[in-house]
Scaffold this motif. Structure first.
Motif, PDB file in Angstrom:
ATOM      1  N   LEU A  23      17.661 -42.326 -54.662  1.00  0.00           N
ATOM      2  CA  LEU A  23      17.745 -41.588 -55.916  1.00  0.00           C
ATOM      3  C   LEU A  23      18.976 -42.018 -56.709  1.00  0.00           C
ATOM      4  O   LEU A  23      20.068 -42.175 -56.153  1.00  0.00           O
ATOM      5  CB  LEU A  23      17.801 -40.087 -55.652  1.00  0.00           C
ATOM      6  N   ASP A  24      18.789 -42.206 -58.022  1.00  0.00           N
ATOM      7  CA  ASP A  24      19.865 -42.570 -58.954  1.00  0.00           C
ATOM      8  C   ASP A  24      20.463 -43.944 -58.687  1.00  0.00           C
ATOM      9  O   ASP A  24      21.591 -44.225 -59.094  1.00  0.00           O
ATOM     10  CB  ASP A  24      20.969 -41.504 -58.946  1.00  0.00           C
ATOM     11  N   THR A  50       7.663 -43.003 -59.389  1.00  0.00           N
ATOM     12  CA  THR A  50       8.401 -41.740 -59.436  1.00  0.00           C
ATOM     13  C   THR A  50       8.743 -41.267 -58.039  1.00  0.00           C
ATOM     14  O   THR A  50       7.994 -41.481 -57.084  1.00  0.00           O
ATOM     15  CB  THR A  50       7.572 -40.644 -60.140  1.00  0.00           C
ATOM     16  N   ARG A  56      13.428 -32.354 -60.024  1.00  0.00           N
ATOM     17  CA  ARG A  56      13.056 -33.331 -61.046  1.00  0.00           C
ATOM     18  C   ARG A  56      12.142 -34.394 -60.468  1.00  0.00           C
ATOM     19  O   ARG A  56      12.016 -34.539 -59.248  1.00  0.00           O
ATOM     20  CB  ARG A  56      14.313 -34.009 -61.599  1.00  0.00           C
ATOM     21  N   GLN A  57      11.513 -35.141 -61.375  1.00  0.00           N
ATOM     22  CA  GLN A  57      10.900 -36.403 -60.984  1.00  0.00           C
ATOM     23  C   GLN A  57      11.761 -37.504 -61.599  1.00  0.00           C
ATOM     24  O   GLN A  57      12.029 -37.515 -62.804  1.00  0.00           O
ATOM     25  CB  GLN A  57       9.449 -36.492 -61.434  1.00  0.00           C
ATOM     26  N   TRP A  58      12.244 -38.396 -60.710  1.00  0.00           N
ATOM     27  CA  TRP A  58      13.129 -39.483 -61.143  1.00  0.00           C
ATOM     28  C   TRP A  58      12.376 -40.794 -61.030  1.00  0.00           C
ATOM     29  O   TRP A  58      11.633 -41.017 -60.066  1.00  0.00           O
ATOM     30  CB  TRP A  58      14.383 -39.501 -60.279  1.00  0.00           C
ATOM     31  N   SER A  68      14.502 -41.684 -67.884  1.00  0.00           N
ATOM     32  CA  SER A  68      14.576 -41.996 -66.451  1.00  0.00           C
ATOM     33  C   SER A  68      14.223 -40.813 -65.563  1.00  0.00           C
ATOM     34  O   SER A  68      14.095 -40.960 -64.343  1.00  0.00           O
ATOM     35  CB  SER A  68      15.981 -42.485 -66.079  1.00  0.00           C
ATOM     36  N   GLU A  69      14.019 -39.615 -66.136  1.00  0.00           N
ATOM     37  CA  GLU A  69      13.629 -38.464 -65.315  1.00  0.00           C
ATOM     38  C   GLU A  69      13.112 -37.344 -66.212  1.00  0.00           C
ATOM     39  O   GLU A  69      13.375 -37.327 -67.421  1.00  0.00           O
ATOM     40  CB  GLU A  69      14.805 -37.944 -64.483  1.00  0.00           C
TER      41      GLU A  69
END
Length: 440
Positions: A23-24, A50, A56-58, A68-69
Motif C-alpha cells: 500500500l502507498d 485496486t 479505501r480502495q487504493w 490514486s484512491e
C-alpha cells in the motif's frame, strides 16, 4: 446506493494485505503494463489494479484515471471481493440499484460499465481486483473475460514475487546479523578457550575439553547457518536482486571463514607441535580480518584503526588474530573520555643483531610489529605486571575485565619464539613492540 457487505474473513484479509507491504508504494512498470493491456483487450478507457483496506480502495496501477484512491464505501471493487461470481459485472451502473446515486457514477469518472476479477491468494482471500471501466454500457466477450482472468493471475504472481522478495531480504538481514554476531562470538569464545588452555596447562595439560567446545559448541550453529544458506541458494537464488545475491554470497564467505577458524582451533588444541601450522602471511590482511570482526565496536566508539605499513609475518593466523583482537579491544576499552580512539599498526622486517637487549637470534630476520594507541596509558614501572595472568591495574568500578587479555598476548608471542615489550606513560597511550621470527 447499496453499501457493500464486509468480507466474512475481513480481519484475516487485512492482515494478509499488510503482509505484502505494498500500500502507498510507488508506481511500477510491471503493474502498469498489465492495466494497459487489460484496457486494450477489453476496449475500455480505464483499467485499475485496486487493493482494499478498511477505509479505501487504493490503486497500485490506474490506467486512464488520475486519482490514486477513493473511499471504500463508494468502491465497486468492495462489492466484487464479496461476490460469488468469478467476474463481477454491471453493464449499466445507472440502472443498477446497488450503484444509483454513487458519486463515482453521478460524478467523475462517470462509471457506467464495470467488470472486476478479485485478486485472491492461494487460500482464496481477496486483496483487491483487476477491473476495467467504461462510461457507456457494454458487454465483455468470452475471450475478453478469459484474457482478463489470465491478467489477474499475473497480478497475483507479481504480488507473491514481491512478498517472497521482501521475506528473503528480511531473512538475509537476519542471517547477516547472526553471522556477524556468531563471528564475534567465535573470537570471544577463542579468548575463553585460551584462558581454559592456560589453566589446563598449569594443572594437567589436558586439552580434550578444548576440542569438545570447538567441535560441538561452535560447529553446531555454523552447520545451521550453512544449511539455511544452501536452502536459499537452491530455491530462491535466481529470484534475488543483484544486491541480494551479493549479500548471500558474503554470508557464505563469512561462514567459510568461521569454518576455517574452527578447524584451525581444533588443530591447535589437538597437537602440541609448534611448527606444522606456521605460515607466512600479510600483517595487513590479518588486521583487516580482525577489523571486520570488530566493525560494530569500532563504529560504536568511533575508533580509527589503520595500518601505516605492511610486512610479512610467519605465524599461526588464528592465534595471531587473537593477539590483535586482544590488543585492539584493550585500546578501545582503555580509551580517554570524549577522545576518539586511534590505533596504528606499523610493520617492518629487521635483523636480530639490531636488538641485542632482547637476546634475539642474530642469524634470523624478525617481523617487528608496533601497535600504538592514544588511550589512558599506565606507569612504565608496571610493564611486566600487565603481562602476568590475572594481574590488573584498575578496579572493576573503573574498567571491567579479567586481567587475562595481555597474558594471552604474551603467551601467543612466546609460542611463536618471539619477544614483546611495551612503552607507556599515564595519559599518553601505549606502544606494544612485538618481534616474531620470519621464516627463511
Amino acid at each position: 446506493m447499496t453499501k457493500a457487505k464486509i468480507h466474512p474473513r475481513e480481519k484475516e484479509r487485512l492482515v494478509l494485505l499488510d503482509s505484502y507491504s505494498i500500500l502507498d508504494t510507488l508506481p511500477e512498470k510491471d503493474y502498469d503494463n498489465l492495466t494497459q493491456l487489460a484496457a486494450e483487450i477489453c476496449q475500455t478507457p480505464i483499467s485499475l489494479i485496486t487493493l482494499l483496506d478498511d477505509k479505501r480502495q487504493w490503486f497500485k496501477s490506474h490506467y486512464g484515471l488520475e486519482t490514486s484512491e477513493t473511499p471504500i464505501e463508494d468502491a465497486f471493487c468492495a462489492h466484487a471481493i464479496t461476490s460469488d461470481e468469478p467476474i463481477f459485472t454491471t453493464e449499466d451502473a445507472r440502472e443498477d440499484s446497488r450503484f444509483q446515486n454513487n458519486p463515482l457514477v453521478t460524478g467523475d469518472p462517470n462509471i457506467v460499465f464495470y467488470a472486476g476479477i478479485p485478486l485472491k491468494n492461494a487460500n482464496g482471500l481477496p486483496l483487491g481486483t483487476l477491473c476495467v471501466i467504461d462510461n457507456k454500457p457494454r458487454n465483455l466477450t468470452q475471450s475478453q473475460k478469459e484474457s482478463l482472468n489470465i491478467l489477474s493471475e499475473q497480478v497475483i504472481n507479481l504480488l507473491e514475487l514481491r512478498k517472497n522478495k521482501l521475506e528473503l531480504e528480511r531473512a538475509h538481514k537476519k542471517l547477516k546479523k547472526f553471522s556477524k554476531k556468531l563471528e564475534r562470538k567465535v573470537f570471544q569464545r577463542t579468548n575463553q578457550l585460551e584462558i581454559k588452555t592456560i589453566k589446563l596447562e598449569l594443572m594437567i595439560n589436558d586439552l580434550e575439553s578444548f576440542n569438545h567446545i570447538c567441535s560441538h559448541d561452535l560447529q553446531e550453529p555454523l552447520r545451521k547457518i550453512q544449511m539455511f544458506i544452501s536452502q536459499i541458494s537452491d530455491t530462491e537464488f535466481n529470484n534475488l536482486s543483484e544486491a541480494g545475491k551479493h549479500k548471500l554470497e558474503r554470508i557464505d564467505l563469512s561462514a567459510g571463514r568461521m569454518r576455517n577458524l574452527i578447524q584451525d582451533l581444533m588443530a591447535y588444541g589437538a597437537t602440541e607441535s609448534i611448527d606444522n601450522s606456521l605460515t607466512t602471511v600479510s600483517l595487513k590482511n590479518l588486521v583487516l580480518d580482525v577489523k571486520d570482526i570488530l566493525s560494530e565496536e569500532l563504529k560504536e566508539h568511533k575508533t580509527l584503526l589503520r595500518v601505516q605499513k605492511d610486512c610479512p609475518i610467519t605465524v599461526r593466523p588464528v592465534q595471531f588474530k587473537q593477539l590483535l583482537f586482544n590488543l585492539f579491544t584493550n585500546a578501545i576499552k582503555f580509551s580517554k573520555n570524549e577522545i576518539k580512539p586511534t590505533i596504528k599498526v606499523h610493520g617492518s622486517v629487521v635483523n636480530g643483531t639490531d636488538y641485542p637487549e632482547l637476546n634475539l637470534n642474530e642469524d634470523r630476520q624478525y617481523s617487528r610489529i608496533l601497535i600504538s594507541d592514544n588511550g589512558i596509558g599506565f606507569d612504565q614501572k608496571y610493564e611486566n605486571k600487565v603481562f602476568e595472568i590475572f594481574q590488573r591495574l584498575h578496579s572493576d568500578e573503573e574498567y571491567q575485565g579479567t586481567g587475562i587479555g595481555l597474558a594471552i598476548v604474551k603467551r601467543i608471542v612466546t609460542t611463536h619464539s618471539g619477544q614483546i615489550r611495551v612503552e607507556s606513560s599515564l595519559g599518553n597511550g601505549a606502544v606494544f613492540d612485538i618481534f616474531i621470527p620470519l621464516a627463511d
